[in-house]
Design a protein around this motif. Structure first.
Motif, mmCIF file in Angstrom:
data_model
loop_
_atom_site.group_PDB
_atom_site.id
_atom_site.type_symbol
_atom_site.label_atom_id
_atom_site.label_comp_id
_atom_site.label_asym_id
_atom_site.label_seq_id
_atom_site.Cartn_x
_atom_site.Cartn_y
_atom_site.Cartn_z
ATOM 1 N N GLY A 30 0.809 -1.216 0.000
ATOM 2 C CA GLY A 30 0.000 0.000 0.000
ATOM 3 C C GLY A 30 0.835 1.255 0.000
ATOM 4 N N GLY A 158 -5.622 -0.883 7.785
ATOM 5 C CA GLY A 158 -6.605 -0.006 7.145
ATOM 6 C C GLY A 158 -6.001 1.060 6.248
ATOM 7 N N TRP A 161 -4.819 -0.509 3.025
ATOM 8 C CA TRP A 161 -5.947 -0.855 2.149
ATOM 9 C C TRP A 161 -6.531 0.391 1.495
ATOM 10 N N GLY A 162 -6.556 1.498 2.237
ATOM 11 C CA GLY A 162 -7.074 2.741 1.666
ATOM 12 C C GLY A 162 -6.270 3.206 0.473
ATOM 13 N N ARG A 163 -4.998 2.818 0.422
ATOM 14 C CA ARG A 163 -4.141 3.180 -0.712
ATOM 15 C C ARG A 163 -4.210 2.167 -1.840
ATOM 16 N N LEU A 165 -7.087 0.176 -2.504
ATOM 17 C CA LEU A 165 -8.437 0.146 -3.073
ATOM 18 C C LEU A 165 -8.687 1.379 -3.945
ATOM 19 N N ALA A 167 -10.283 4.036 -3.970
ATOM 20 C CA ALA A 167 -11.074 4.842 -3.038
ATOM 21 C C ALA A 167 -11.916 5.925 -3.711
ATOM 22 N N VAL A 174 -16.095 4.498 1.263
ATOM 23 C CA VAL A 174 -14.677 4.126 1.361
ATOM 24 C C VAL A 174 -14.372 3.503 2.725
ATOM 25 N N VAL A 178 -12.822 -0.215 3.236
ATOM 26 C CA VAL A 178 -11.579 -0.507 3.958
ATOM 27 C C VAL A 178 -11.853 -1.498 5.087
ATOM 28 N N VAL A 182 -10.089 -5.095 5.753
ATOM 29 C CA VAL A 182 -9.438 -5.400 7.034
ATOM 30 C C VAL A 182 -9.973 -6.711 7.603
ATOM 31 N N GLN A 215 -15.877 0.545 13.968
ATOM 32 C CA GLN A 215 -16.280 1.041 12.655
ATOM 33 C C GLN A 215 -17.610 1.793 12.735
#
Length: 255
Positions: A30, A158, A161-163, A165, A167, A174, A178, A182, A215
């Motif tokens: 990521g 997280g 994954w944000g980088r 996916l 987004a 989003v 994420v 996770v 979350q």
């Protein structure tokens, strides 16, 4: 100890090592992709380098600790464990500090509204800290310890994954995208338990519950009156004060 229980324990050790490898790969991928695509640079303030060193250092330590157990060096694993306890505190403190600094300068990613970004990162590292604390408290109960630590580490994937996916195409979901990514790691643990033990150890359910409650709390806090008041207090007197807490920042220009 029966031969069957010995086999289960050894399978557990191997599983947690390879789960740690998978989480490390996601984190390295990521942030490496971010650098390769020119979205980040080494020309950043020193505090960002410290933040990166602490978080990547924790990842390396977690991987090494699982390798030590899988290779039979349990005594060394236990001695190093107290270093990990202190390191986890640094992860929590720096995670919250850097998030606050980002919203204060109006630097939330454009695919998160600033208020959500503040609570997403802050609550994530607090959940991480809580799970690590519980795992340390239950360190003599190995099955609990391993699973709670794995859930804590899963939460730290997280940002990676944000980088990874897409987004911008997932707005406004989003955060939940994420979260779904996770949760692949605890779910893998549930499946492994069913295959190895025929039942799921409750450590997974507690870890999954903690991640899920966190979350949901992000969404609630980001839009609640107390949450917005806390956000405004955090950005008061800074460039972030001019940024609407519940509006998406503008998309970056295409180059």
């Amino acid at each position: 100890m029966t031969a069957t229980s010995t086999q289960v324990r050894l399978r557990d050790h191997r599983f947690f090592f390879w789960l740690a490898v998978a989480m490390t790969v996601v984190i390295v991928a990521g942030f490496s992709m971010q650098l390769a695509m020119g979205r980040s640079s080494f020309a950043v303030p020193v505090r960002l380098h410290i933040h990166a060193a602490v978080f990547f250092g924790w990842t390396a330590l977690y991987l090494m600790q699982n390798w030590l157990v899988a290779s039979g060096s349990v005594a060394l694993h236990r001695r190093i464990g107290w270093l990990g306890a202190g390191w986890a505190v640094a992860v929590v403190v720096l995670g919250i500090y850097m998030t606050v600094m980002m919203v204060r300068r109006g630097g939330a990613p454009f695919f998160f509204v600033p208020s959500y970004f503040l609570f997403m990162n802050s609550l994530s590292v607090l959940c991480f800290g809580g799970l690590v604390a519980a795992a340390i408290r239950l360190r003599r109960q190995t099955a609990w310890h391993n699973r709670l630590m794995a859930c804590a580490m899963a939460g730290l994937t997280g940002p990676a994954w944000g980088r990874l996916l897409p987004a911008p195409f997932m707005i406004p979901w989003v955060g939940w995208g994420v979260f779904a990514a996770v949760m692949l790691f605890p779910i893998a643990g549930v499946v492994a338990d069913l295959r190895t033990r025929g039942r799921v150890h409750p450590g997974w359910w507690w870890g999954i519950a903690a991640l899920t409650v966190t979350q949901v709390a992000m969404d609630v806090a980001a839009t609640s009156a107390p949450g917005l008041a806390l956000y405004r207090a955090a950005v008061a007197g800074t460039p972030g004060e001019a940024v609407a807490p519940l509006s998406y920042p503008p998309f970056p220009p295409l180059s």
